[in-house]
Scaffold this active site. Structure first.
Site, PDB file in Angstrom:
ATOM      1  N   SER A 193      -0.391   1.539   3.776  1.00 27.71           N
ATOM      2  CA  SER A 193      -0.661   2.824   3.139  1.00 27.71           C
ATOM      3  C   SER A 193      -0.899   2.695   1.642  1.00 27.71           C
ATOM      4  O   SER A 193      -1.635   3.479   1.054  1.00 27.71           O
ATOM      5  CB  SER A 193       0.513   3.775   3.394  1.00 27.71           C
ATOM      6  N   THR A 199       6.076   2.807   0.098  1.00 27.58           N
ATOM      7  CA  THR A 199       6.253   1.471  -0.480  1.00 27.58           C
ATOM      8  C   THR A 199       7.348   1.513  -1.533  1.00 27.58           C
ATOM      9  O   THR A 199       7.393   2.440  -2.340  1.00 27.58           O
ATOM     10  CB  THR A 199       4.943   0.986  -1.117  1.00 27.58           C
ATOM     11  N   LYS A 236       8.647  -8.318   5.723  1.00 26.98           N
ATOM     12  CA  LYS A 236       7.344  -8.142   6.371  1.00 26.98           C
ATOM     13  C   LYS A 236       6.382  -9.288   6.078  1.00 26.98           C
ATOM     14  O   LYS A 236       5.246  -9.269   6.540  1.00 26.98           O
ATOM     15  CB  LYS A 236       6.714  -6.824   5.921  1.00 26.98           C
ATOM     16  N   THR A 275       3.479   1.048   4.408  1.00 28.79           N
ATOM     17  CA  THR A 275       3.924  -0.190   3.764  1.00 28.79           C
ATOM     18  C   THR A 275       2.791  -0.693   2.893  1.00 28.79           C
ATOM     19  O   THR A 275       1.694  -0.122   2.883  1.00 28.79           O
ATOM     20  CB  THR A 275       4.308  -1.254   4.808  1.00 28.79           C
ATOM     21  N   ALA A 292       3.692   0.575  -5.482  1.00 29.96           N
ATOM     22  CA  ALA A 292       5.000   1.159  -5.174  1.00 29.96           C
ATOM     23  C   ALA A 292       5.259   2.422  -5.985  1.00 29.96           C
ATOM     24  O   ALA A 292       5.956   3.334  -5.523  1.00 29.96           O
ATOM     25  CB  ALA A 292       6.106   0.132  -5.433  1.00 29.96           C
ATOM     26  N   CYS A 349       2.666   5.023  -3.985  1.00 28.80           N
ATOM     27  CA  CYS A 349       2.704   5.221  -2.530  1.00 28.80           C
ATOM     28  C   CYS A 349       4.136   5.532  -2.089  1.00 28.80           C
ATOM     29  O   CYS A 349       5.060   4.765  -2.383  1.00 28.80           O
ATOM     30  CB  CYS A 349       2.187   3.979  -1.814  1.00 28.80           C
ATOM     31  N   GLY A 373       1.613 -11.670   6.685  1.00 26.32           N
ATOM     32  CA  GLY A 373       2.242 -10.392   6.408  1.00 26.32           C
ATOM     33  C   GLY A 373       1.712  -9.357   7.374  1.00 26.32           C
ATOM     34  O   GLY A 373       0.561  -9.448   7.825  1.00 26.32           O
TER      35      GLY A 373
END
Length: 228
Positions: free
Chosen positions: A165, A202, A75, A43, A196, A199, A86
């Site tokens: 991550s 994400t 989250k 995430t 995003a 990764c 978070g």
């Protein structure tokens, strides 16, 4: 024909020890599948403190192994008035820790730093809590902190924190964007989009929470979502 002399045996023995010694100490004998991966959860959570606002953004992707189970998890949450949090990690562990943090905030109202330190102490020493696998970012109008199960309570030196991550990508992008004429929300969003894109854990479905420094505008405000 090689002629062995009394002087060659010590040299040969030293060469063999140089090659075999590290393996005997375990440097080269570990199998690739026995080396633990870095403890980074799939995430990305980022918190940016800039000008008169603090913005925290988390993606919505939930993964189980190589499978995407859910694209819109929440989250990032608000803990009372003026405090946002978070988490990265397993849902049950994270929610358990956030409930305990809420309890600490009730015990020490308006003292996020002390509440976080007390949570980190309990997390580190408690026989049950020490097994919880999670990392938290918490922020209010005064301070932003990263709290881990190792007893770490870290305040950022530049107003940017990230976990998960995709945190290296988001953190680097946000720090590069900080000098630009952007708001905290714009900086965090751009950094999250970069994370995003890079990764696999994400996605671009964001939950956004903001804290207005020195104001009460954020109380009771619902989180906003940005989907692309």
């Amino acid at each position: 024909v090689l002629r062995a002399s009394s002087h060659s045996f010590p040299m040969l023995a030293r060469s063999v020890r140089a090659m075999v010694g590290p393996a005997r100490r375990g440097y080269y004998v570990a199998r690739a599948d026995s080396i633990p991966e870095m403890n980074r959860h799939a995430t990305t959570i980022i918190c940016v403190r800039k000008a008169d606002k603090v913005c925290m953004i988390g993606d919505g992707q939930v993964t189980q192994g190589s499978m995407i189970k859910k694209p819109n998890a929440r989250k990032v949450r608000r803990l009372g008035a003026g405090v946002v949090a978070g988490f990265a990690g397993s849902t049950a562990d994270c929610l358990s820790l956030m409930e305990r943090l809420e309890g600490k905030l009730e015990e020490y109202p308006g003292q996020l730093l002390r509440a976080s330190v007390e949570l980190a102490k309990q997390w580190r020493l408690d026989r049950y809590l020490r097994h919880l696998q999670a990392t938290l970012i918490v922020a209010d109008e005064k301070i932003s902190l990263e709290v881990t199960g190792n007893g770490d309570v870290i305040e950022s030196h530049d107003g940017v924190l990230a976990v998960g991550s995709g945190s290296p990508f988001a953190l680097a992008a946000a720090r590069a964007l900080m000098p630009m004429d952007l708001t905290a929300k714009e900086t965090a969003e751009r950094a999250m989009h970069i994370a995003a894109d890079m990764c696999t854990g994400t996605n671009h479905n964001f939950v956004i929470e903001e804290v207005f420094l020195g104001q009460k505008e954020n109380e009771g405000k619902k989180p906003t979502s940005a989907t692309e």
